[in-house]
Design a protein around this motif. Structure first.
Motif, short mmCIF file in Angstrom:
data_model
loop_
_atom_site.label_atom_id
_atom_site.label_comp_id
_atom_site.label_asym_id
_atom_site.label_seq_id
_atom_site.Cartn_x
_atom_site.Cartn_y
_atom_site.Cartn_z
N GLN A 222 23.73 34.59 18.46
CA GLN A 222 22.37 34.22 18.04
C GLN A 222 21.56 35.48 17.68
OE1 GLN A 222 21.65 31.83 21.66
NE2 GLN A 222 20.64 30.37 20.30
N ILE A 223 21.76 36.52 18.47
CA ILE A 223 21.02 37.76 18.22
C ILE A 223 21.44 38.36 16.89
CG2 ILE A 223 20.75 40.17 19.01
CD1 ILE A 223 20.91 38.98 21.90
N ARG A 224 22.75 38.37 16.65
CA ARG A 224 23.26 38.95 15.38
C ARG A 224 22.72 38.21 14.17
NH1 ARG A 224 28.08 39.74 18.07
NH2 ARG A 224 28.89 37.74 17.35
N ASN A 225 22.59 36.88 14.31
CA ASN A 225 22.19 36.05 13.15
C ASN A 225 20.68 35.89 13.00
OD1 ASN A 225 24.88 35.64 12.55
ND2 ASN A 225 25.03 33.81 13.86
N LEU A 226 19.94 36.45 13.92
CA LEU A 226 18.49 36.26 13.91
C LEU A 226 17.83 37.00 12.73
CD1 LEU A 226 16.59 34.73 15.80
CD2 LEU A 226 16.18 36.87 16.99
N ASP A 227 17.06 36.25 11.94
CA ASP A 227 16.33 36.88 10.83
C ASP A 227 14.89 37.14 11.32
OD1 ASP A 227 15.12 37.69 8.55
OD2 ASP A 227 15.45 35.84 7.42
N VAL A 228 14.68 38.32 11.86
CA VAL A 228 13.37 38.61 12.47
C VAL A 228 12.23 38.57 11.45
CG1 VAL A 228 14.17 39.88 14.51
CG2 VAL A 228 13.84 41.10 12.37
N ASN A 229 12.53 39.00 10.23
CA ASN A 229 11.47 39.03 9.20
C ASN A 229 10.92 37.63 8.93
OD1 ASN A 229 11.61 41.81 8.82
ND2 ASN A 229 13.35 41.59 7.44
N ARG A 267 14.15 26.45 16.13
CA ARG A 267 15.24 26.72 15.18
C ARG A 267 16.43 27.41 15.84
NH1 ARG A 267 14.61 27.94 9.05
NH2 ARG A 267 12.96 26.55 8.42
N ASN A 268 16.13 28.25 16.82
CA ASN A 268 17.22 28.99 17.50
C ASN A 268 17.72 28.26 18.74
OD1 ASN A 268 17.49 31.68 15.98
ND2 ASN A 268 15.28 31.49 16.27
N ARG A 269 17.17 27.05 18.95
CA ARG A 269 17.58 26.19 20.08
C ARG A 269 17.61 26.97 21.39
NH1 ARG A 269 22.16 22.23 17.51
NH2 ARG A 269 20.98 21.65 15.67
N LEU A 270 16.52 27.65 21.64
CA LEU A 270 16.45 28.47 22.86
C LEU A 270 16.11 27.58 24.05
CD1 LEU A 270 14.45 31.51 21.42
CD2 LEU A 270 16.91 31.36 21.79
N ARG A 271 16.79 27.85 25.16
CA ARG A 271 16.52 27.09 26.39
C ARG A 271 15.72 27.96 27.35
NH1 ARG A 271 20.35 26.10 29.65
NH2 ARG A 271 21.98 27.24 28.57
N ARG A 272 14.64 27.40 27.86
CA ARG A 272 13.80 28.15 28.82
C ARG A 272 14.59 28.44 30.09
NH1 ARG A 272 8.38 29.40 29.05
NH2 ARG A 272 7.14 28.47 27.41
N ASP A 273 14.43 29.65 30.58
CA ASP A 273 15.10 30.05 31.82
C ASP A 273 14.32 31.23 32.40
OD1 ASP A 273 16.66 31.02 33.82
OD2 ASP A 273 18.53 31.05 32.66
N THR A 274 13.78 31.04 33.59
CA THR A 274 12.94 32.11 34.18
C THR A 274 13.72 33.40 34.41
OG1 THR A 274 13.39 31.20 36.36
CG2 THR A 274 11.30 30.58 35.33
#
Length: 332
Positions: A222-229, A267-274
């Motif tokens: 996910q990090i590699r594919n992330l388009d930060v811009n 979009r990145n389907r992030l799951r919350r986790d403390t």
DNA sequence: TCAGACAACGCGAATTTGAC
DNA sequence: GTCAAATTCGCGTTGTCTGA
């Protein structure tokens, strides 16, 4: 050295003598601004560094300074919290405080005293008016953009992401505290090194919590594919440090995201986790970091690294300071 | 017209008070 | 002793006035 520093040295040494029964001698040298202390029984001489207030971020700055000190360094402070004492032990920094706590490891001498408390009134007494969140936003914009202090107040407010009234109050406060002499005639910001240090110390407590958006899990792919811009996002902390120095492998990823935070998470389907490895922050500035398209400004990376208290991060912060930040601090 | 200055207000955090 | 409501405090924003 002011009287508070002298008081702190005297009190810390008196308490160390009481707690350990050791005989301690102090003597000034050089221009009388520096003090050495001698523990007679062990024939040890320490070069002292006084920092009245300490937190993780400031400890990181001090730790980097102490690496350049000759002889045996000894940090003297007003109060070391139990949490901070753990960091001090991990980094094996010689410290004594005015409450009677101490950590000194110079074989064969080993002193470890903790649990002493400081009286409340003294602990929270402020020397100068502190800077609050909006003021810190303003100062961040000023430090990142040399010369900005001479721009119109509304322009500064725009870039800093605060109201123009706040900029006026902050600039007047900077003038009062000696960082912006001759403000009325568009004077230049001075003493930037000290101002940066104060900003870095206050950032984790005053500004960072305000813009914390959540903690999530993210994997390498996910990090590699992330388009930060696309999200107007910028890597901060360890992730940015890796890109700037190649010295660090990130353990926690920090990212500052603009308006599209919700979309970023969905979009990145992030799951919350403390306990997750991704810290999402709201972006709090409105200017471009020229030269750093994918990361936050080195000043913010520096602050994020120091706030962790981690040894490796502190070393990396020093590299970034020397390589990227020093030129912003140079008086120009 | 624009920039700086300032007063008034809103809001949230911290503290106090009172009921249970 | 605990918790919720009320109150206080102060930071930050907004709106407006003044002067260049």
């Amino acid at each position: 050295m002011g009287h508070r520093e002298r008081d702190a040295i005297d009190k810390a040494i008196r308490n160390l003598e009481t707690e350990t029964g050791l005989k301690i001698r102090t003597f000034a040298f050089g221009d009388q601004e520096d003090f050495k202390i001698q523990i007679a029984d062990h024939d040890l001489i320490f070069n002292t560094e006084v920092r009245l207030f300490l937190n993780k971020a400031r400890l990181g700055i001090v730790l980097n300074n102490l690496r350049n000190v000759t002889g045996i360094p000894l940090l003297i402070t007003e109060y070391v919290t139990p949490e901070l004492m753990k960091v001090i032990e991990e980094n094996e920094i010689n410290v004594i405080d005015t409450a009677g706590n101490a950590y000194i490891k110079v074989p064969p001498l080993f002193i470890k005293i903790k649990g002493n408390k400081l009286d409340e009134v003294r602990r929270f007494r402020a020397v100068r008016r502190p800077f609050y969140a909006a003021a810190l936003q303003t100062i961040y914009a000023l430090l990142c953009n040399p010369g900005l202090e001479r721009a119109p107040i509304r322009e500064i407010a725009d870039l800093a992401g605060v109201a123009h009234g706040t900029v006026h109050i902050t600039l007047k406060e900077l003038e009062k505290q000696g960082y912006l002499p001759d403000y009325e005639n568009k004077g230049k910001l001075i003493n930037k090194e000290e101002l940066l240090e104060r900003w870095v110390i206050l950032y984790p407590d005053k500004l960072k919590p305000k813009f914390f958006a959540g903690r999530y899990n993210i994997n390498e792919e996910q990090i590699r594919n992330l388009d930060v811009n696309f999200y107007d996002a910028h890597w901060g902390g360890e992730a940015a440090a890796e890109k700037m120095t190649n010295y660090l492998r990130p353990y926690i990823y920090t990212i500052y995201v603009g308006e599209r935070q919700g979309e970023f998470v969905l979009r990145n389907r992030l799951r919350r986790d403390t306990q997750g490895n991704l810290v999402v922050m709201k972006k709090f500035w409105n200017f471009k970091h020229f030269g750093y398209p994918e990361t936050t400004h080195p000043i913010l990376v520096y602050a994020d690294l120091l706030a962790t208290g981690d040894t490796r991060n502190i070393e990396t912060a020093k590299l970034i300071y020397e390589k990227e930040i020093a030129r912003y601090i140079a008086e120009n």
